[in-house]
Write a protein that holds these residues in place. Structure first.
Motif, PDB file in Angstrom:
ATOM      1  N   ARG A   9      -0.011   2.779   3.428  1.00  0.00           N
ATOM      2  CA  ARG A   9      -0.135   1.477   4.099  1.00  0.00           C
ATOM      3  C   ARG A   9       0.187   0.353   3.120  1.00  0.00           C
ATOM      4  O   ARG A   9       0.947  -0.555   3.412  1.00  0.00           O
ATOM      5  N   LEU A  10      -0.401   0.406   1.920  1.00  0.00           N
ATOM      6  CA  LEU A  10      -0.139  -0.620   0.921  1.00  0.00           C
ATOM      7  C   LEU A  10       1.339  -0.635   0.534  1.00  0.00           C
ATOM      8  O   LEU A  10       1.951  -1.703   0.432  1.00  0.00           O
ATOM      9  N   ILE A  11       1.917   0.530   0.348  1.00  0.00           N
ATOM     10  CA  ILE A  11       3.351   0.621   0.023  1.00  0.00           C
ATOM     11  C   ILE A  11       4.192  -0.042   1.108  1.00  0.00           C
ATOM     12  O   ILE A  11       5.141  -0.775   0.808  1.00  0.00           O
ATOM     13  N   ASN A  12       3.853   0.180   2.359  1.00  0.00           N
ATOM     14  CA  ASN A  12       4.593  -0.431   3.476  1.00  0.00           C
ATOM     15  C   ASN A  12       4.406  -1.943   3.531  1.00  0.00           C
ATOM     16  O   ASN A  12       5.323  -2.663   3.931  1.00  0.00           O
ATOM     17  N   TRP A  13       3.239  -2.421   3.154  1.00  0.00           N
ATOM     18  CA  TRP A  13       2.997  -3.871   3.143  1.00  0.00           C
ATOM     19  C   TRP A  13       3.842  -4.566   2.083  1.00  0.00           C
ATOM     20  O   TRP A  13       4.341  -5.662   2.295  1.00  0.00           O
ATOM     21  N   ILE A  14       3.975  -3.959   0.925  1.00  0.00           N
ATOM     22  CA  ILE A  14       4.690  -4.582  -0.210  1.00  0.00           C
ATOM     23  C   ILE A  14       6.160  -4.187  -0.092  1.00  0.00           C
ATOM     24  O   ILE A  14       6.640  -3.255  -0.732  1.00  0.00           O
ATOM     25  N   ASP A  15       6.885  -4.915   0.751  1.00  0.00           N
ATOM     26  CA  ASP A  15       8.209  -4.475   1.192  1.00  0.00           C
ATOM     27  C   ASP A  15       9.400  -5.209   0.574  1.00  0.00           C
ATOM     28  O   ASP A  15      10.524  -5.072   1.045  1.00  0.00           O
ATOM     29  N   SER A  16       9.173  -5.985  -0.485  1.00  0.00           N
ATOM     30  CA  SER A  16      10.306  -6.625  -1.171  1.00  0.00           C
ATOM     31  C   SER A  16       9.963  -6.779  -2.648  1.00  0.00           C
ATOM     32  O   SER A  16       8.782  -6.784  -3.027  1.00  0.00           O
TER      33      SER A  16
END
Length: 162
Positions: A13-20
């Motif tokens: 989830r955290l990886i998907n949030w930090i998307d750039s």
């Protein structure tokens, strides 16, 4: 709304949030390379003085933050993130209120500090509303794509009222 320990099941989830790459730098500074991955998170969270948390709203993950022990009685709030669907709703204030209570009751902290990039005005306003005050302004120490980002250091005494 509840603050709970961040676990391996939260990594994706955290990886998907930090998307750039820019968001990665704003969130984690030079600590993490983009793209964020489970190995980096695992290595970081393994440090004994790092206590990561997830904040849930109606059972849905809405935010992330860390408490980091810098010295006895002093904790730093790091790597704060509110998921896009929850921004602008006061969720960060609620998450911070619970972090502050946890820092006082569980970790016996008497002071909290944090750092925020000056251009992140929404975060700065949130922190000020919770009693954090700017203690220093650092320029020329952080840059992204050749642009210098000014870093504000903020602190809050936990002896005062919330």
């Amino acid at each position: 709304m509840a603050l709970r320990a961040f676990t391996r099941s939260d990594y994706e989830r955290l990886i998907n949030w930090i998307d750039s790459d820019e968001l990665n730098y704003q969130w984690g500074g030079p600590t993490f390379d983009f793209p964020l991955n489970a190995h980096q998170i695992s290595q970081h969270c393994a440090h004994p003085d790092v206590w990561p948390f997830m904040f849930s709203v109606s059972g849905e993950s809405a935010g992330y933050a860390e408490l980091v022990e810098t010295s006895e009685g002093h904790l730093r709030i790091c790597r704060v993130f509110i998921a896009k669907p929850f921004r602008g709703q006061g969720i960060a204030n609620r998450m911070f209120y619970q972090l502050i209570q946890l820092a006082k009751s569980e970790y016996r902290a008497d002071a909290l500090s944090l750092a925020v990039f000056e251009h992140n005005t929404a975060a700065k306003r949130c922190y000020e509303s919770l009693g954090f005050v700017v203690t220093s302004r650092e320029s020329g120490m952080r840059s992204f794509r050749g642009e210098s980002w000014v870093l504000l250091r903020m602190e809050k005494s936990l002896f005062s009222s919330d």
